[in-house]
Design a protein around this motif. Structure first.
Motif, PDB file in Angstrom:
ATOM      1  N   ASP A 446      28.846  74.649  -1.457  1.00 41.54           N
ATOM      2  CA  ASP A 446      28.492  74.746  -2.869  1.00 41.54           C
ATOM      3  C   ASP A 446      27.133  75.434  -2.959  1.00 41.54           C
ATOM      4  OD1 ASP A 446      28.014  74.502  -5.547  1.00 41.54           O
ATOM      5  OD2 ASP A 446      28.656  72.407  -5.681  1.00 41.54           O
ATOM      6  N   VAL A 447      27.147  76.748  -3.263  1.00 37.46           N
ATOM      7  CA  VAL A 447      25.911  77.532  -3.293  1.00 37.46           C
ATOM      8  C   VAL A 447      24.966  77.021  -4.367  1.00 37.46           C
ATOM      9  CG1 VAL A 447      24.981  79.877  -3.487  1.00 37.46           C
ATOM     10  CG2 VAL A 447      27.240  79.505  -2.445  1.00 37.46           C
ATOM     11  N   GLY A 448      25.504  76.470  -5.459  1.00 32.37           N
ATOM     12  CA  GLY A 448      24.651  76.002  -6.543  1.00 32.37           C
ATOM     13  C   GLY A 448      23.790  74.810  -6.181  1.00 32.37           C
ATOM     14  N   ARG A 449      24.148  74.106  -5.089  1.00 28.90           N
ATOM     15  CA  ARG A 449      23.373  72.931  -4.701  1.00 28.90           C
ATOM     16  C   ARG A 449      22.354  73.225  -3.609  1.00 28.90           C
ATOM     17  NH1 ARG A 449      27.985  68.094  -4.444  1.00 28.90           N
ATOM     18  NH2 ARG A 449      28.596  68.234  -6.662  1.00 28.90           N
ATOM     19  N   PRO A 451      19.556  75.031  -3.741  1.00 26.96           N
ATOM     20  CA  PRO A 451      18.154  74.822  -4.169  1.00 26.96           C
ATOM     21  C   PRO A 451      17.722  73.368  -4.161  1.00 26.96           C
ATOM     22  CG  PRO A 451      19.230  76.418  -5.584  1.00 26.96           C
ATOM     23  CD  PRO A 451      20.290  75.836  -4.717  1.00 26.96           C
ATOM     24  N   ASP A 452      18.688  72.437  -4.238  1.00 20.66           N
ATOM     25  CA  ASP A 452      18.299  71.028  -4.211  1.00 20.66           C
ATOM     26  C   ASP A 452      17.779  70.596  -2.849  1.00 20.66           C
ATOM     27  OD1 ASP A 452      19.159  70.920  -6.801  1.00 20.66           O
ATOM     28  OD2 ASP A 452      21.150  70.117  -6.315  1.00 20.66           O
ATOM     29  N   TYR A 468      26.398  69.030  -0.034  1.00 27.27           N
ATOM     30  CA  TYR A 468      26.353  70.495   0.005  1.00 27.27           C
ATOM     31  C   TYR A 468      27.699  71.096   0.425  1.00 27.27           C
ATOM     32  CZ  TYR A 468      21.411  69.274   0.061  1.00 27.27           C
ATOM     33  OH  TYR A 468      20.186  68.738  -0.256  1.00 27.27           O
TER      34      TYR A 468
END
Length: 485
Positions: A446-449, A451-452, A468
């Motif tokens: 999941d590329v959107g996670r 940055p977390d 992730y």
């Protein structure tokens, strides 16, 4: 037509008719005289077994003739039946000397599905008239043709209707209770020498409980205690128990018990021993059994307010059969109590502690077995093992509430669904979770996670790798993110 009241010192009677309905006023007249007056006015043929001299006073306004006769004769203890153009009047108490057709007695057979015929007969005898009789047919385990109990009633129709109403109300299916039992064994270490601290566990699980003991002021009572907890919080409490102690599950059965009947669960063994009975003419020898291990007996009783009165008898025992005497020797810890629980409310029975001495021996082969000298070449240690048996019970009245019933149906579906198709291929079972697999259940990034990850580096509890790399297929569950305690 009207018959006027008689005057003077005799009885006073007034009878009017309007088709099949009559109006009658009687003051202090014998029933036989009133009956003769009605028969004369209506043109009836009346036959009576004896004179009816009971004095009555009657006021009837525009009633049917049959209703007037039934009311008038029932006061005097008589009954009547119409046979073609003749009305036969007979006393009820002399039924044994008269034919059934002269009184209009009928015979009804009531099959009994759920109640015992002996118990029903005791009540039915009080509902019958003096002319009524009742006989029962009991079932037998030895006769395959006597599989259902019934009661046969012979009486007047109005009394048979009373018996029918009673049987209809009492012969109903009994209510049932589904008892979910969890029997756990906890190894007691030094920090648990006095048993499991349930107050501490309830704080971890966040459950609202009620802790109580039995025989608090009685030194002879059992040291066990009872813990009442909501059924929905029981799973969290058991998880807290398993995560903080060395616990193993001995059994987790589900027993369906009929209201007021015993449900018995045993985990252990049965040791047989001989019992000899000697008489003047013979000697009989039977085999009895000693039940060892964990034995749990529960008797639920459902109240009208849907609360469950439970008689609970847990027992933890160990023993043996003495080889010299042949008699059983048993060490037991048991408790018996009756508690009131709501539907779905759980109870925990704890404090059933057992101690067992384990002797271990280390020695040099052969030399360690020599007489006297062998003790110098061996080492013996005695270890004391203490364990606590915890019994958790959750009674649920059948039919159960929606969430619990859905869970039971889900378990039935899992048990009855085939694993393979008729051509030996894997059957589809959507309710089962899928393990991560590169082909069937792959994980994706999941590329959107991503940055977390930078923000989570300095947190005391990092995100798990599944955050992730979530699964693509299979059941969709929300991932629980750990937080700082």
């Amino acid at each position: 037509m009207q018959v006027p009241l008689e005057s003077g010192d005799g009885p006073r009677m007034d009878l009017k008719s309007n088709g099949d309905r009559i109006s009658l006023v009687v003051r202090d007249a014998p029933v036989g005289t009133v009956l003769a007056l009605i028969a004369q006015q209506q043109g009836l043929n009346v036959v009576s077994s004896q004179s009816i001299d009971t004095v009555v006073s009657v006021t009837l306004q525009d009633v049917r003739l049959d209703q007037a006769l039934s009311t008038l004769l029932s006061i005097a203890g008589y009954t009547w039946v119409r046979q073609e153009d003749i009305i036969v009047v007979t006393p009820v108490e002399s039924a044994s000397r008269l034919a059934p057709q002269l009184q209009g007695r009928v015979v009804r057979v009531f099959p009994l599905d759920f109640v015992a015929a002996v118990d029903v007969e005791k009540v039915v005898q009080g509902l019958l008239s003096a002319a009524g009789t009742a006989q029962i047919v009991e079932s037998s385990n030895l006769d395959r043709r006597r599989t259902q109990e019934s009661i046969i009633v012979e009486d007047l129709p109005q009394y048979v209707a009373r018996v029918e109403e009673y049987v209809r109300r009492v012969d109903v299916p009994p209510r049932q209770v589904l008892i979910e039992a969890y029997i756990l064994q906890v190894e007691l270490t030094d920090n648990l020498r006095h048993g499991v601290n349930f107050r501490y566990l309830t704080e971890i699980a966040g459950s609202d409980v009620s802790l109580s003991t039995i025989g608090f002021a009685n030194p002879l009572a059992s040291p066990a205690f009872f813990l009442q907890i909501d059924g929905g919080d029981l799973d969290a409490l058991l998880e807290a128990l398993k995560s903080t102690t060395e616990t193993r599950t001995l059994a987790s059965p589900k027993v369906l018990a009929v209201n007021g009947q015993d449900a018995r669960i045993q985990i252990g063994q049965r040791l047989g021993y001989f019992v000899t009975t000697t008489t003047e003419t013979s000697t009989l020898q039977n085999v009895d059994f000693l039940d060892l291990g964990v034995v749990l007996t529960v008797t639920p009783t459902i109240g009208t307010d849907n609360r469950i009165l439970m008689n609970v008898r847990p027992q933890v025992s160990s023993g043996q059969i003495n080889p010299e005497t042949g008699l059983p020797e048993e060490d037991t810890t048991e408790v018996e109590s009756t508690v009131m629980l709501d539907d779905g409310q759980a109870m925990i029975i704890g404090g059933l502690i057992q101690e067992e001495d384990l002797e271990s021996q280390q020695k040099i082969p052969l030399i360690g077995d020599l007489r006297l000298v062998g003790r110098l070449f061996q080492r013996r240690t005695m270890n004391r093992r203490r364990s606590e048996v915890i019994v958790c019970l959750v009674p649920r009245i059948v039919p159960m509430c929606g969430p619990v019933a859905a869970r039971e149906l889900h378990q039935v579906e899992r048990a009855t669904s085939p694993v393979l198709t008729p051509d030996l291929r894997r059957a589809r079972r959507d309710f089962e979770p899928l393990l991560p697999d590169a082909t069937r259940n792959p994980r994706t990034l999941d590329v959107g996670r991503i940055p977390d990850a930078a923000c989570n580096l300095f947190d005391p509890v990092p995100y798990p790798p599944e955050y992730y790399f979530p699964r693509t297929f299979g059941p969709t569950h929300e991932l629980s993110i750990p937080t700082e305690p």
